[in-house]
Design an enzyme around this catalytic site. Structure first.
Site: not given
Length: 626
Positions: A95, A157-158, A207, A523
């Site tokens: 993602e 969940f999630q 959802k 760096m």
């Protein structure tokens, strides 16, 4: 949790600042040359659809041509109508890659970039690119699935409160409550993202809302009371700024990324040439004013040119256009430009006076500000008040001659990273798009490639996100498929997001990747050399000593052509070989010396007065100078 009402746009007041313009991404700010036009916006007929169908129809109506994303449980209902849509979906491998690809697409085209993820970890993986887009004012809409409304707040969940998580790093965000409001929310999201000071907007959709039935109707009516920022500057402030510009003896135009966002680069050149004032362009503004122009002093700040740093520090007038006086430019703030009067023009009123007091504050879009400054300066000059900048240019030209950007060849005979990047810029030319990761290679790319046109330099300037380059280059190439796109990445950055090369290979996105492989987190190692007594704690990556990973083999495993270059004699032919390949991504492992450093340098927390031209070499100025 409830959807933010328009009255809760107090947070958005920092970022949302445009007039009431049509809710479409087809009116970009700062479009680069040769960018394909946005698809024609459709006016679809009303229809009975699911919330997911309404979402996809809204994206089509908004003219979206591509979405970067990964499906998952909560967002899955949206992927079914997307299967039959005119909107292209590019399946990324992470993602974070979707978010940076959307950012690269937006930066390269001036249009809104779109990414999509599922709930929980899918959404939280977007946090870094959302924060990155927020810091660099990039128009992006992130669409996330959420658990069903009855489950919100139950640690389902999630489940993750992505709206709350991203509140400080979005221009605005929404939690959609009903399927009926999806078209309006999408239209508002695109309007907020693309107008005023651009920025990321998050749309979180449960959802069950995606699964619910609704009547889709377009166009919706926007409901954004209070979102009426000033685009045109106040005439009195413009006239005062013009008076100062024609009377100052040591003025500087300090140009930031806002000039690119506003599509104001042609006006900037006319203003500079009309006034004869020196120009400095920040890291985010490279390409806004041609590097080759005689009036361009270069980039200011921590790794800016001596002339640019000196110019700002000794100026008696600084005209800031779409810039924010960030710490990397000012150095120690209380010692920055002590004798300068400040004219600060920005579309974001929250930026004016935030870091440095503005003697003449100007709120407005940079394009309008510059156009009105041109008119006002012309009036001042007609009244017999032209500026005399001869002595000022004598000082600046002397500094440019004595302290040009340059580098020394490595004493141990290893390949110079600066040479690689310089040759890459010469061979690929000014029409290519260059996308940098973060670190030494980013600074060298800003210094040793000549940026002549807007939209040819993309980087993570504000957040400094390692891993930005590969997915951002992918997004840029999708947005400008006929343009050569080079990602200049470090061996550390490259290992964070190189999985998106599999996406590029499978989706036919032939980006070119130059890995500046110095075997270290360069760096950080430079700072350890200078400030930590050469105690190199946890900065060696093993890409030199053990060749783990082998970047050529890794590139080939991800579907790319892999090349390697280890000496100066092979640099040109290796770059030219990559330029000749246009049907697959290319990865070049440039094995360079580990001891090269970025100079000039103003150490963090110190005054710009203390700029070092090279290690142990401080510029020598006249007694009355720095």
């Amino acid at each position: 949790m409830t959807r933010p009402t328009p009255e809760t746009l107090a947070h958005s007041a920092r970022r949302a600042r445009a007039g009431a313009e049509p809710a479409t991404d087809a009116a970009p700010t700062g479009r680069a040359a040769a960018v394909p036009a946005a698809p024609a916006v459709r006016q679809p007929e009303p229809a009975q659809l699911s919330g997911a169908g309404s979402l996809v129809r809204s994206l089509e109506a908004l003219g979206v041509d591509v979405v970067f994303g990964i499906p998952g449980g909560a967002i899955l209902p949206a992927y079914d109508p997307l299967y039959d849509s005119t909107v292209r979906h590019i399946l990324v491998r992470h993602e974070q890659g979707a978010g940076h690809a959307a950012t690269g697409y937006a930066q390269a085209t001036g249009r809104v970039g779109v990414c999509m993820a599922t709930s929980g970890p899918g959404a939280t993986n977007l946090v870094t690119p959302i924060a990155d887009a927020y810091m660099d004012s990039v128009p992006m809409v992130a669409i996330t699935g959420q658990v069903a409304r009855p489950s919100i707040g139950t640690d389902a969940f999630q489940e993750a409160d992505i709206q709350g998580i991203t509140l400080p790093i979005t221009k605005h965000n929404f939690l959609v409550q009903t399927a009926e409001e999806i078209p309006r929310v999408l239209a508002e999201a695109f309007h907020l993202a693309s107008t005023g000071r651009p920025g990321p907007v998050l749309v979180d959709i449960p959802k069950d809302v995606l699964q619910a039935q609704t009547t889709f109707s377009w166009p919706p009516t926007l409901d954004l009371p209070g979102y009426r920022p000033t685009l045109h500057p106040h005439g009195k402030q413009i006239r005062e700024a013009a008076r100062l510009m024609t009377s100052a003896r040591r003025p500087v135009l300090y140009v930031g990324g806002g000039v690119l966002k506003a599509g104001a680069t042609e006006g900037l050149r006319r203003l500079a040439e009309l006034t004869g004032i020196p120009v400095v362009t920040t890291l985010m503004a490279l390409g806004a004013f041609p590097d080759s122009h005689r009036q361009h002093l270069g980039m200011p700040g921590m790794h800016g040119t001596v002339a640019a740093v000196y110019g700002l520090q000794k100026a008696d007038l600084i005209v800031a256009l779409g810039a924010r006086f960030d710490d990397r430019v000012t150095g120690k703030l209380d010692s920055f430009a002590p004798d300068a009067t400040i004219v600060h023009a920005d579309i974001d009123p929250a930026e004016i006076g935030k870091n440095r007091h503005a003697d003449v504050p100007i709120v407005g879009d940079a394009k309008h500000v510059i156009e009105e400054l041109i008119a006002a300066v012309t009036t001042e000059r007609a009244a017999g008040r032209p500026a005399d900048l001869g002595d000022w240019w004598t000082q600046l030209d002397d500094l440019r001659e004595r302290y040009p950007l340059g580098y020394e060849e490595p004493a141990d005979g290893t390949l110079s990273p600066q040479y690689v990047i310089e040759r890459l810029g010469k061979i690929a030319g000014p029409d290519a798009v260059y996308v940098a990761g973060v670190g030494q290679h980013q600074m060298w790319a800003s210094q040793f490639i000549s940026y002549e046109k807007p939209g040819t330099w993309l980087n993570s300037g504000g957040l400094g996100t390692m891993g930005y380059a590969v997915p951002a280059a992918m997004g840029a190439k999708v947005g400008r498929p006929d343009t050569v796109v080079w990602a200049i990445d470090g061996d550390g950055c490259f290992q964070m997001t190189n999985q998106e090369l599999a996406t590029c290979a499978l989706e036919g996105i032939p980006v070119k990747i130059a890995v500046i492989n110095n075997g270290n987190l360069g760096m950080v190692r430079q700072w350890q050399t200078l400030f930590y007594n050469e105690r190199y704690s946890n900065t060696e990556l093993g890409t030199h000593k053990h060749r783990i990973p082998d970047f050529v083999k890794l590139g080939e495993a991800l579907g790319c052509v892999g090349l390697r270059c280890e000496n100066a004699a092979d640099v040109d032919k290796t770059i030219e070989a990559a330029m000749a390949i246009n049907d697959a991504p290319v990865v070049i492992d440039f094995v360079v010396g580990k001891d090269a450093m970025v100079w000039p340098m103003v150490a963090a927390g110190t005054s710009n007065d203390e700029i070092m031209f090279a290690r142990g070499v401080r510029p020598a100025f006249d007694e009355d100078d720095i």
